[in-house]
Design a protein around this motif. Sequence first.
Motif, mmCIF file in Angstrom:
data_model
loop_
_atom_site.group_PDB
_atom_site.id
_atom_site.type_symbol
_atom_site.label_atom_id
_atom_site.label_comp_id
_atom_site.label_asym_id
_atom_site.label_seq_id
_atom_site.Cartn_x
_atom_site.Cartn_y
_atom_site.Cartn_z
ATOM 1 N N SER A 43 4.783 2.201 1.544
ATOM 2 C CA SER A 43 5.759 2.602 0.533
ATOM 3 C C SER A 43 6.442 3.899 0.933
ATOM 4 O O SER A 43 7.673 4.030 0.860
ATOM 5 C CB SER A 43 5.064 2.760 -0.822
ATOM 6 O OG SER A 43 5.941 3.277 -1.790
ATOM 7 N N ILE A 75 8.809 1.116 -6.188
ATOM 8 C CA ILE A 75 7.659 1.984 -5.930
ATOM 9 C C ILE A 75 6.841 2.204 -7.200
ATOM 10 O O ILE A 75 5.606 2.130 -7.189
ATOM 11 C CB ILE A 75 8.110 3.331 -5.342
ATOM 12 C CG1 ILE A 75 8.761 3.131 -3.971
ATOM 13 C CG2 ILE A 75 6.922 4.287 -5.229
ATOM 14 C CD1 ILE A 75 9.325 4.400 -3.360
ATOM 15 N N VAL A 118 -1.455 0.117 -6.685
ATOM 16 C CA VAL A 118 -2.036 0.913 -5.607
ATOM 17 C C VAL A 118 -3.120 1.840 -6.162
ATOM 18 O O VAL A 118 -4.239 1.933 -5.627
ATOM 19 C CB VAL A 118 -0.946 1.726 -4.874
ATOM 20 C CG1 VAL A 118 -1.570 2.760 -3.949
ATOM 21 C CG2 VAL A 118 -0.037 0.788 -4.081
ATOM 22 N N CYS A 119 -2.791 2.529 -7.244
ATOM 23 C CA CYS A 119 -3.777 3.429 -7.851
ATOM 24 C C CYS A 119 -4.913 2.633 -8.482
ATOM 25 O O CYS A 119 -6.074 3.078 -8.467
ATOM 26 C CB CYS A 119 -3.105 4.310 -8.897
ATOM 27 S SG CYS A 119 -1.893 5.472 -8.221
ATOM 28 N N LEU A 157 3.277 8.038 -2.228
ATOM 29 C CA LEU A 157 4.008 6.774 -2.268
ATOM 30 C C LEU A 157 5.445 6.908 -1.782
ATOM 31 O O LEU A 157 6.147 5.909 -1.656
ATOM 32 C CB LEU A 157 4.009 6.219 -3.693
ATOM 33 C CG LEU A 157 2.670 5.737 -4.239
ATOM 34 C CD1 LEU A 157 2.676 5.759 -5.761
ATOM 35 C CD2 LEU A 157 2.372 4.335 -3.736
ATOM 36 N N ALA A 201 2.969 1.349 -7.937
ATOM 37 C CA ALA A 201 2.145 2.551 -8.099
ATOM 38 C C ALA A 201 0.910 2.256 -8.936
ATOM 39 O O ALA A 201 -0.190 2.733 -8.639
ATOM 40 C CB ALA A 201 2.960 3.670 -8.744
ATOM 41 N N VAL A 238 -1.069 9.104 -10.181
ATOM 42 C CA VAL A 238 -0.004 8.731 -9.255
ATOM 43 C C VAL A 238 0.358 9.905 -8.357
ATOM 44 O O VAL A 238 0.648 9.729 -7.173
ATOM 45 C CB VAL A 238 1.232 8.234 -10.031
ATOM 46 C CG1 VAL A 238 2.399 7.950 -9.079
ATOM 47 C CG2 VAL A 238 0.897 6.978 -10.836
ATOM 48 N N ASP A 295 0.832 -1.201 0.000
ATOM 49 C CA ASP A 295 0.000 0.000 0.000
ATOM 50 C C ASP A 295 0.868 1.253 0.000
ATOM 51 O O ASP A 295 2.092 1.200 0.154
ATOM 52 C CB ASP A 295 -0.972 0.022 1.184
ATOM 53 C CG ASP A 295 -0.281 -0.139 2.526
ATOM 54 O OD1 ASP A 295 0.815 0.418 2.716
ATOM 55 O OD2 ASP A 295 -0.846 -0.830 3.400
ATOM 56 N N ALA A 296 0.208 2.394 -0.184
ATOM 57 C CA ALA A 296 0.916 3.665 -0.307
ATOM 58 C C ALA A 296 1.597 4.070 0.989
ATOM 59 O O ALA A 296 2.730 4.574 0.977
ATOM 60 C CB ALA A 296 -0.063 4.755 -0.750
#
Length: 474
Positions: free
Chosen positions: A118, A414, A421-422, A440, A418, A435, A114-115
């Motif tokens: 990160s 990352i 996650v997005c 992140l 990304a 993004v 998850d962000a």
Amino acid sequence: MSTENARTRYVIIGMGSRCRMYTDAIAGPHADVAELVALADTNPGRVEYHRSRIREEHGADVATFDPAALTSVIQEQRIDRVIITSPDFTHADYIVESLQAGADVVVEKPLTVDAESSARIARTVEATGREVIVTFNYRYSPRNTALKAAILEGRIGQVTSIDFTWVLDTVHGADYFRRWHRVKENSGGLLIHKASHHFDLVNWWLADVPERIYASGGLKFYGAKNAAARGIAPAERGTREGSSADPFALDLRTDETLQKLYLDNEHHDGYIRDQDVFGEGITIEDNLALIVDYTRGAVLNYSLNAHAPWEGYRVAVNGTEGRLELDVVERAAVLPASGGSPVDPSVADDGRSGAVRSKGERLVLQRHWGEAEELEIVQGEGAHGGGDRLLLADIFNGPGEDPYARPAGLVDGIQAIAVGVCGNRSLQTRGPVTVAEVELGLASGDASGTASGAMPRALAPTPPSRTEQGLSRD
């Protein structure tokens, strides 16, 4: 370097199936530059399994430790690097603790799930100046490198779009719905756990970074609701009497390694490796589609299916001067007699090919106004067409000059998650997500697309030279 014999000192956390690639590399071909000091897992049975195996196969006696003692072990044993092969949701805690204790990190993809985690990893790298290596072995696969080379050589001009379809079959794909991966909080879903491989490939092929993501998908085949709609009654687990009649069941008793690693050690932590794919509690998707805009204008159209009758992927790269097509069949068919083996066909060849669809790979170039031509893919020895061997050489000996820039660091890790996650956020909001709006841990330059994986100065490590070098993932 902290050791008298100039070997890099390692510990490994996570004693599932994946750790074997690293234990065997350290005890075998890289023993001259690497030393395996200790193993750790929250399940003592799995630790002892690998410890005994290393002793029998390599003649080495390796110590063990409780993951809760990671900091003290790093400092007291002068550990240089921690290899993390534990479940994805544990990565961030182990990475941050290792860096703060004074060790660098080698972590299996994905970097994290998850962000928030990160960003925490990125802050810790910047504060400590330590290194994080993310192991994207698909970059090293000869077929993927061949596609990268053709793009770099300008064979199709400037890339305008990529169509990328990945299909997981009812052996390999189903296995994600038996294990800890089936819960999104554990794995981030297939958009992160599995597809971070795929998104990293696209980032790397394009030498660009994602800017905006729109996702759609859901759990449409596996899970209790879908089973009920099709009249399927879920079982308690795969290891049971009569399981041989169920093509989706995994009976751990039929595989010696799985039995010793998991079935024999359930009493330690209660982890069930062979949950029914049509049972309750699955929160990840099995059908996914994304559109990804890249900063320099290319568009990715991506899809993933986890219940296909064959396994492999198809990539089409469109450019201003032509088109490249990479077709890969890793397993041509799953036949009833094959049983429920979770073997990844990209690593182990089951030899199944049919008259219409055959195991293999093909890279085709067709320029505008010209005939199609097949480009050579030079194979190596070992898993993933020799790619794993090359990756391990870069990890343990230090990366040399590489025209394809295959070694991956923190920013690559990352950027790979990304998209996932997005994408997960897009699944929730049912709209596009950029993004830039998700924290992140990327610096502004990392989202510019000027160079894929380029690390900000504060995070950029010095690659090691050849002389300076708790739970189970499966």
